[in-house]
Design a protein around this motif. Structure first.
Motif, PDB file in Angstrom:
ATOM      1  N   UNK A  74      81.729  56.205  71.380  1.00  0.00           N
ATOM      2  CA  UNK A  74      82.313  54.985  71.922  1.00  0.00           C
ATOM      3  C   UNK A  74      81.519  54.549  73.149  1.00  0.00           C
ATOM      4  N   UNK A  75      81.316  53.241  73.249  1.00  0.00           N
ATOM      5  CA  UNK A  75      80.627  52.716  74.431  1.00  0.00           C
ATOM      6  C   UNK A  75      81.528  51.800  75.247  1.00  0.00           C
ATOM      7  N   UNK A  76      82.846  51.814  74.956  1.00  0.00           N
ATOM      8  CA  UNK A  76      83.761  51.044  75.792  1.00  0.00           C
ATOM      9  C   UNK A  76      84.242  51.856  76.985  1.00  0.00           C
ATOM     10  N   UNK A  77      84.130  53.175  76.935  1.00  0.00           N
ATOM     11  CA  UNK A  77      84.485  54.023  78.071  1.00  0.00           C
ATOM     12  C   UNK A  77      83.527  53.740  79.224  1.00  0.00           C
ATOM     13  N   UNK A  78      84.025  53.756  80.448  1.00  0.00           N
ATOM     14  CA  UNK A  78      83.321  53.116  81.560  1.00  0.00           C
ATOM     15  C   UNK A  78      81.912  53.674  81.808  1.00  0.00           C
ATOM     16  N   UNK A  79      81.747  54.978  81.893  1.00  0.00           N
ATOM     17  CA  UNK A  79      80.412  55.537  82.141  1.00  0.00           C
ATOM     18  C   UNK A  79      79.489  55.210  80.966  1.00  0.00           C
ATOM     19  N   UNK A  80      79.968  55.466  79.751  1.00  0.00           N
ATOM     20  CA  UNK A  80      79.164  55.184  78.558  1.00  0.00           C
ATOM     21  C   UNK A  80      78.780  53.707  78.510  1.00  0.00           C
ATOM     22  N   UNK A 132      68.296  57.865  69.482  1.00  0.00           N
ATOM     23  CA  UNK A 132      69.202  57.951  68.333  1.00  0.00           C
ATOM     24  C   UNK A 132      69.605  56.579  67.821  1.00  0.00           C
ATOM     25  N   UNK A 133      69.676  56.460  66.508  1.00  0.00           N
ATOM     26  CA  UNK A 133      70.091  55.230  65.864  1.00  0.00           C
ATOM     27  C   UNK A 133      71.563  55.368  65.491  1.00  0.00           C
ATOM     28  N   UNK A 134      72.436  54.971  66.396  1.00  0.00           N
ATOM     29  CA  UNK A 134      73.870  55.136  66.211  1.00  0.00           C
ATOM     30  C   UNK A 134      74.520  53.774  66.053  1.00  0.00           C
ATOM     31  N   UNK A 135      75.419  53.666  65.077  1.00  0.00           N
ATOM     32  CA  UNK A 135      76.210  52.471  64.918  1.00  0.00           C
ATOM     33  C   UNK A 135      77.471  52.612  65.757  1.00  0.00           C
ATOM     34  N   UNK A 136      77.584  51.816  66.793  1.00  0.00           N
ATOM     35  CA  UNK A 136      78.714  51.921  67.706  1.00  0.00           C
ATOM     36  C   UNK A 136      79.857  51.047  67.224  1.00  0.00           C
ATOM     37  N   UNK A 137      81.007  51.686  66.959  1.00  0.00           N
ATOM     38  CA  UNK A 137      82.197  50.970  66.530  1.00  0.00           C
ATOM     39  C   UNK A 137      83.278  51.224  67.576  1.00  0.00           C
ATOM     40  N   UNK A 138      83.421  50.307  68.505  1.00  0.00           N
ATOM     41  CA  UNK A 138      84.371  50.491  69.591  1.00  0.00           C
ATOM     42  C   UNK A 138      85.783  50.095  69.163  1.00  0.00           C
ATOM     43  N   UNK A 139      86.761  50.416  70.012  1.00  0.00           N
ATOM     44  CA  UNK A 139      88.167  50.257  69.666  1.00  0.00           C
ATOM     45  C   UNK A 139      88.715  48.860  69.927  1.00  0.00           C
ATOM     46  N   UNK A 140      87.894  47.936  70.392  1.00  0.00           N
ATOM     47  CA  UNK A 140      88.444  46.637  70.791  1.00  0.00           C
ATOM     48  C   UNK A 140      87.836  45.525  69.954  1.00  0.00           C
TER      49      UNK A 140
END
Length: 313
Positions: free
Chosen positions: A178-184, A305-313
């Motif tokens: 997840x990239x919605x968490x503040x540090x991330x 890394x090739x990551x598909x980010x699927x955030x919660x919002x």
């Protein structure tokens, strides 16, 4: 203890996928439950192991809860709508999943079954300036997310035979990233654009790496009798920091980052506090992974890394 059966709901999520992995590799018997709404591959590496079972089920349904609770020794309910924006978007589902489903787990569980539950220290809302929030500080959740988690913590604590962790804001890499968490989020934005736009820069938070959270859960499993029937703040004591100081720390490693203070935006969660983790530390657990380590880890992840980010919002 390794012969105990451990149930994890929300097992494919940000915390659940990391905790499931650590427990399986440590030899525990893990039953994982998740709807797989956001990520279908975060537990794929565990299907090889005989001590891992997976069920794709909705844990808000009574019949599913009754089914998965059978023969479990320890229950770790992680399933939920996480974060203020998501809960505001789906208010009814947030209440159903974050609170009502927890009440159902309590209703259908046996008294001998142990529960380890992660809530959030966002329940503190706005802390007093110059004073740390401890477990006796008043709870004043501002968001629906914070309110549902505080209510769930209350009913679990009243049940007894439980441990509640009030988690600091978690950071670091996960199998369900997840990239919605503040540090991330800050590191990703700085990495991608060399820019960080900060609003309400002096709002305070406590942070903890996801690896430390999973280690704390194992500590709780192995020391349950010493910790039970209590609530503990769980964060890295050295990581009580304002948003602007977090941004400056990231800039140390991404030197081209331009930090801009935005005065026209406000934080929908409004949480602002520093947190004391003395209580859990006195019991023998102390978080170790620094913000600097986590920032460097995240930069490597985003770079290689090739990551598909699927955030919660």
């Amino acid at each position: 203890m390794k012969d105990k059966n451990i149930l994890i709901t929300g097992a494919a999520g940000y915390l659940g996928s990391m905790l499931s992995t650590k427990l399986v590799l440590a030899g525990y018997k893990v039953t994982a439950v998740d709807l797989l709404k956001y990520e279908k591959n975060s537990l794929a590496h565990l299907f090889f192991h005989d001590n891992f079972k997976f069920y794709q089920l909705d844990v808000t349904k009574d019949k599913n809860i009754k089914y998965i609770l059978k023969n479990q020794d320890i229950i770790i309910p992680l399933a939920g709508l996480v974060g203020a924006p998501l809960c505001e978007k789906f208010k009814k589902k947030a209440i159903e999943t974050n609170f009502i489903a927890i009440k159902k787990i309590i209703r259908y569980s046996k008294k001998k079954q142990k529960i380890i539950y992660p809530t959030t220290n966002s329940g503190y809302g706005i802390g007093l300036k110059g004073k740390f929030c401890d477990e006796d500080s008043p709870l004043n959740p501002i968001s629906l997310y914070g309110t549902t988690k505080v209510k769930a913590e209350k009913v679990i604590f009243e049940r007894k035979n439980s441990i509640c962790f009030r988690l600091a804001t978690v950071f670091g890499y996960s199998y369900r990233m997840r990239t919605d968490l503040l540090v991330n989020n800050f590191v990703k934005k700085a990495f991608d654009s060399n820019k960080l736009e900060i609003f309400e820069p002096n709002f305070r938070r406590n942070y903890i790496h996801v690896q430390d959270v999973t280690s704390a859960f194992i500590f709780a499993i192995e020391n349950f009798s010493k910790l039970k029937n209590n609530i503990y703040n769980l964060g890295l004591s050295e990581a009580n920091i304002t948003k602007i100081n977090l941004a400056k720390k990231i800039k140390k490693y991404l030197k081209k980052t331009k930090i801009t203070i935005i005065t026209s935006k406000s934080d929908p969660d409004k949480r602002d506090y520093f947190v004391s983790n003395d209580k859990i530390e006195k019991k023998g657990f102390k978080a170790k992974v620094s913000l600097d380590q986590g920032i460097k880890e995240l930069i490597k992840i985003f770079k290689h890394c090739d990551i598909k980010f699927i955030n919660n919002y």
